[in-house]
Write an enzyme that holds these catalytic residues in place. Structure first.
Site, PDB file in Angstrom:
ATOM      1  N   HIS A  74      32.391   9.475  23.708  1.00 16.35           N
ATOM      2  CA  HIS A  74      31.653   8.719  24.720  1.00 16.35           C
ATOM      3  C   HIS A  74      31.396   9.576  25.950  1.00 16.35           C
ATOM      4  O   HIS A  74      30.289   9.611  26.489  1.00 16.35           O
ATOM      5  CB  HIS A  74      32.396   7.428  25.092  1.00 16.35           C
ATOM      6  CG  HIS A  74      31.541   6.446  25.823  1.00 16.35           C
ATOM      7  ND1 HIS A  74      31.682   6.187  27.157  1.00 16.35           N
ATOM      8  CD2 HIS A  74      30.506   5.677  25.409  1.00 16.35           C
ATOM      9  CE1 HIS A  74      30.780   5.289  27.532  1.00 16.35           C
ATOM     10  NE2 HIS A  74      30.051   4.964  26.482  1.00 16.35           N
ATOM     11  N   HIS A  80      26.124  -5.709  30.197  1.00 13.06           N
ATOM     12  CA  HIS A  80      27.300  -5.071  29.594  1.00 13.06           C
ATOM     13  C   HIS A  80      28.115  -4.321  30.645  1.00 13.06           C
ATOM     14  O   HIS A  80      29.337  -4.247  30.568  1.00 13.06           O
ATOM     15  CB  HIS A  80      26.841  -4.173  28.430  1.00 13.06           C
ATOM     16  CG  HIS A  80      27.266  -2.739  28.516  1.00 13.06           C
ATOM     17  ND1 HIS A  80      26.646  -1.830  29.348  1.00 13.06           N
ATOM     18  CD2 HIS A  80      28.253  -2.052  27.882  1.00 13.06           C
ATOM     19  CE1 HIS A  80      27.242  -0.649  29.210  1.00 13.06           C
ATOM     20  NE2 HIS A  80      28.215  -0.749  28.335  1.00 13.06           N
ATOM     21  N   PHE A 118      32.733   5.493  32.505  1.00 14.94           N
ATOM     22  CA  PHE A 118      32.284   5.908  31.171  1.00 14.94           C
ATOM     23  C   PHE A 118      33.042   7.117  30.616  1.00 14.94           C
ATOM     24  O   PHE A 118      33.166   7.277  29.412  1.00 14.94           O
ATOM     25  CB  PHE A 118      30.776   6.201  31.167  1.00 14.94           C
ATOM     26  CG  PHE A 118      29.925   4.951  31.096  1.00 14.94           C
ATOM     27  CD1 PHE A 118      30.457   3.737  30.675  1.00 14.94           C
ATOM     28  CD2 PHE A 118      28.578   4.983  31.436  1.00 14.94           C
ATOM     29  CE1 PHE A 118      29.677   2.583  30.606  1.00 14.94           C
ATOM     30  CE2 PHE A 118      27.784   3.844  31.356  1.00 14.94           C
ATOM     31  CZ  PHE A 118      28.334   2.641  30.946  1.00 14.94           C
ATOM     32  N   HIS A 130      25.032   3.531  20.551  1.00 21.66           N
ATOM     33  CA  HIS A 130      26.314   2.814  20.464  1.00 21.66           C
ATOM     34  C   HIS A 130      26.482   2.134  19.105  1.00 21.66           C
ATOM     35  O   HIS A 130      27.603   1.987  18.629  1.00 21.66           O
ATOM     36  CB  HIS A 130      26.444   1.811  21.614  1.00 21.66           C
ATOM     37  CG  HIS A 130      26.710   2.461  22.940  1.00 21.66           C
ATOM     38  ND1 HIS A 130      25.707   2.999  23.713  1.00 21.66           N
ATOM     39  CD2 HIS A 130      27.865   2.684  23.630  1.00 21.66           C
ATOM     40  CE1 HIS A 130      26.243   3.518  24.826  1.00 21.66           C
ATOM     41  NE2 HIS A 130      27.541   3.342  24.801  1.00 21.66           N
ATOM     42  N   HIS A 142      22.876   6.568  28.171  1.00 14.21           N
ATOM     43  CA  HIS A 142      22.797   5.297  28.907  1.00 14.21           C
ATOM     44  C   HIS A 142      21.504   5.255  29.722  1.00 14.21           C
ATOM     45  O   HIS A 142      20.915   6.288  29.997  1.00 14.21           O
ATOM     46  CB  HIS A 142      23.993   5.139  29.845  1.00 14.21           C
ATOM     47  CG  HIS A 142      25.282   5.057  29.101  1.00 14.21           C
ATOM     48  ND1 HIS A 142      26.057   6.162  28.856  1.00 14.21           N
ATOM     49  CD2 HIS A 142      25.895   4.022  28.499  1.00 14.21           C
ATOM     50  CE1 HIS A 142      27.110   5.803  28.146  1.00 14.21           C
ATOM     51  NE2 HIS A 142      27.034   4.509  27.911  1.00 14.21           N
ATOM     52  N   HIS A 197      31.535  -3.372  22.670  1.00 16.92           N
ATOM     53  CA  HIS A 197      30.283  -2.831  22.148  1.00 16.92           C
ATOM     54  C   HIS A 197      29.861  -3.450  20.825  1.00 16.92           C
ATOM     55  O   HIS A 197      28.665  -3.479  20.505  1.00 16.92           O
ATOM     56  CB  HIS A 197      30.307  -1.303  22.113  1.00 16.92           C
ATOM     57  CG  HIS A 197      29.846  -0.760  23.427  1.00 16.92           C
ATOM     58  ND1 HIS A 197      28.513  -0.620  23.734  1.00 16.92           N
ATOM     59  CD2 HIS A 197      30.544  -0.438  24.538  1.00 16.92           C
ATOM     60  CE1 HIS A 197      28.411  -0.206  24.980  1.00 16.92           C
ATOM     61  NE2 HIS A 197      29.627  -0.088  25.492  1.00 16.92           N
ATOM     62  N   HIS A 222      32.398  -3.986  31.754  1.00 13.20           N
ATOM     63  CA  HIS A 222      33.185  -2.778  32.021  1.00 13.20           C
ATOM     64  C   HIS A 222      33.880  -2.922  33.372  1.00 13.20           C
ATOM     65  O   HIS A 222      35.064  -2.618  33.515  1.00 13.20           O
ATOM     66  CB  HIS A 222      32.275  -1.542  32.052  1.00 13.20           C
ATOM     67  CG  HIS A 222      31.994  -0.947  30.710  1.00 13.20           C
ATOM     68  ND1 HIS A 222      32.863  -0.100  30.071  1.00 13.20           N
ATOM     69  CD2 HIS A 222      30.934  -1.072  29.874  1.00 13.20           C
ATOM     70  CE1 HIS A 222      32.343   0.285  28.903  1.00 13.20           C
ATOM     71  NE2 HIS A 222      31.169  -0.300  28.756  1.00 13.20           N
TER      72      HIS A 222
HETATM   73 CU1  C2O Z   1      28.469   3.827  26.565  1.00 10.34          CU
HETATM   74 CU2  C2O Z   1      29.707   0.417  27.436  1.00 10.34          CU
HETATM   75  O1  C2O Z   1      29.068   2.177  27.379  1.00 10.34           O
END
Ligand code: C2O
Length: 584
Positions: A170, A322, A342, A200, A191, A355, A326
């Site tokens: 990631h 999303h 991230f 993802h 992203h 995810h 996080h």
């Molecule tokens: Cu690559 Cu939830 O992020």
């Protein structure tokens, strides 16, 4: 196309599962012969690209020795594509990445520097793995998952399958471990654009396959965090048991039994028991709006196009939403390791559940659209990534091969639309709220944004003209009305959140109420520029067609837009409203 139509016509309500699967696979395998989806029209797009001085990047890449293969898919599409698909990194050129929360340089390079890269071949469909909601797993299923994670953790540290190595992938793709091939001034970043969901999808797909391999069970499937349904709006229990291999201590401990608020901002208190019902309704409505406002304009949902050599500039509404998860899951204190940053997010197994749900919402979106490909654009379909697979091969995976989950051998066990009837419930809630609000509001003047950029350090309220008023039902179906907050300047790789509200002006004046939330710009800390001194531009595009009806502003020739800072430093360059042609 109205949502009620979508919801009844495309739900696999009475059909057997096999029938649904069959028609899904058929529909989407036709994507290459389908009509090009107009995001803006071809001419508009070409002239826009010319203005941007975009060169034909495909030529650059071909000139570099064919890193990007022939583009036969472009031929008959009626318009020559400008740009080129983003290609996988050059493994031999890995560099130190950056933990953007504190500027620290970190090593996120894969444990191999060369590889015989082979093309990914979607698996043969012998059975479908069914991903289940994490809060509904049986004891046996939890135990199996724990065992698989245990085995992942026990692998040698430099094994590409190893737990930390998997998590580091990631960082590799988010924190600047590679430049884009052929563009040493642009970081490879998945992203903030239309690459977000397909990358993802592949990432968690291989994680799942590797786990299945380790426990010798090819039917193994990972759970999803069902945060769009009321029962799932809590951290899922299996991840909270401190003795479990799924546990991670780097989280916001205050949220262990708290209800998720999709409007969460760092430091906000947990909802009180009296507020819970209202927050659930608001959460559901956010999800409902996310689908209904974007259904004919996939860039609004998935993110803006990203072509080779470009830096990403526009996360879709799914990615923004999303981001809140996080920020809600990770600790509040900087550097917010693990989930709130991230660089480290995937060190928490809950990342993969989160995810899987993002992936499931994309699948739901596809389903609502009758499985019409979101972009029939070779720069999306041919964009590719590399992953170390469950057979210990490095595979090149193209976006076009992951558009149907069934082709990857999995599906979701799910109630697809827990937000179906939320509109009525929300109306009731708002009516109650209005009744209790005081009389005699005072009105104040409000002006347009103007041409100079403005720091968003206090709420900005501006009057924004609409291109057209009183649009008919047909006009609304042909094009979405979109509020664009543009030229957002972000100085660092930090976490950011601001909210965007719209209200109906009263004879050019504005009351104290912000109106209705149209959406939020949510950014989780990650790297976006090569040099720390550069800043980056981004934008957020919010569909407001239905919201305008809700606030009875369709006849208004302008709207009051309020930008409310919640976290982080940004400068806003422009606010305007446009129409995006629907592809449905
Ligand atoms: Cu690559 Cu939830 O992020």
């Amino acid at each position: 196309m109205s949502l009620s139509h979508l919801a009844t016509s495309t739900l696999p309500a009475s059909s057997t599962f096999t029938n649904t699967l069959h028609s899904k696979v058929q529909t989407r395998s036709n994507i290459h012969v389908g009509k090009r989806i107009a995001y803006t029209s071809c001419e508009q797009k070409q002239s826009k690209e010319k203005e941007d001085h975009t060169i034909d990047r495909r030529n650059v890449l071909l000139g570099m020795g064919g890193l990007y293969g022939a583009t036969s898919a472009i031929g008959n599409q009626g318009m020559r594509a400008i740009g080129a698909p983003v290609s996988p990194p050059d493994l031999s050129k890995c560099q130190l990445a950056t933990d953007s929360a504190n500027g620290e340089r970190v090593n996120c390079c894969p444990p191999y520097t060369t590889a015989n890269v082979v093309d990914f071949i979607p698996p043969r469909k012998e059975f479908l793995r069914q991903r289940k909601a994490a809060h509904k797993l049986s004891h046996d299923e939890i135990r199996k998952f724990q065992t698989a994670i245990q085995k992942l953790k026990e692998l040698p540290a430099d094994d590409p399958w190893n737990y930390m190595q998997q998590a580091t992938i990631h960082c590799t793709y988010c924190n600047g471990a590679f430049d884009q091939v052929g563009f040493d001034d642009v970081l490879l970043q998945i992203h903030g654009s239309w690459l977000f969901t397909p990358w993802h999808r592949y990432y968690i797909y291989f994680w799942e396959k590797i786990l299945g391999k380790l426990i010798g069970d090819p039917t193994f499937s990972i759970p999803y965090w069902n945060w769009d349904a009321p029962d799932g709006m809590y951290m899922p229990q299996p991840y909270l048991d401190t003795s479990s291999t799924l546990y991670n201590g780097n989280r916001n401990l205050d949220h262990y039994s708290a209800l998720l608020d999709l409007d969460y901002t760092f430091g906000a208190p947990n909802p009180t028991p009296e507020q819970e019902e209202e927050i659930k309704i608001k959460n559901l409505r956010k999800v409902y709006n996310m689908f209904t406002e974007t259904i004919g304009s996939p860039a609004l949902f998935l993110g803006t196009p990203l072509r080779a050599g470009d830096a990403p500039d526009g996360a879709g509404s799914l990615e923004n939403m999303h981001g809140t998860l996080h920020q809600w899951t990770g600790p509040v204190a900087i550097p917010r390791h693990d989930m709130g940053n991230f660089y480290t997010a995937a060190r928490d197994t809950m990342f993969f559940a989160h995810h899987a749900n993002v992936d499931r919402l994309w699948d739901t979106y596809s389903d609502l659209r009758g499985n019409k490909a979101e972009f029939n654009d070779p720069d999306w379909l041919e964009a590719s990534f590399i992953f170390y697979d469950e057979n210990r091969k490095v595979v090149r995976c193209k976006v076009k091969d992951c558009l149907i989950t069934e082709n990857l051998g999995y599906t979701y066990q799910t109630e697809r639309h827990p937000w179906k009837d939320v509109k009525k419930r929300y109306k009731k809630l708002v009516r109650g709220r209005k009744r209790s609000a005081g009389e005699g509001i005072s009105l104040s003047p409000v002006s347009e944004f103007g041409s100079a950029p403005r720091a968003l350090d206090t709420t900005i309220r501006v009057l924004v003209p609409r291109p057209k008023t009183s649009r008919s039902k047909d006009e609304k179906e042909e094009a979405s009305e979109v509020l664009v907050v543009d030229e957002i300047k972000i100085a660092h790789g930090e976490s950011i959140k601001f909210d965007v509200y719209i209200a109906k002006p009263i004879e050019g004046l504005v009351g104290p109420e912000l109106g209705e939330l149209a959406g939020s710009f949510v950014r989780v800390a990650h790297s976006h520029v090569k040099k720390a001194t550069e800043s980056r531009k981004a934008k957020i595009e919010l569909g407001i067609t239905n919201l305008l009806d809700d606030i009875e502003a369709e006849a208004s020739d302008s709207l009051v837009v309020s930008l409310v800072p919640q976290h982080g430093d940004v400068i806003i360059g422009a606010v305007h409203i446009e129409h995006f042609e629907s592809d449905m």
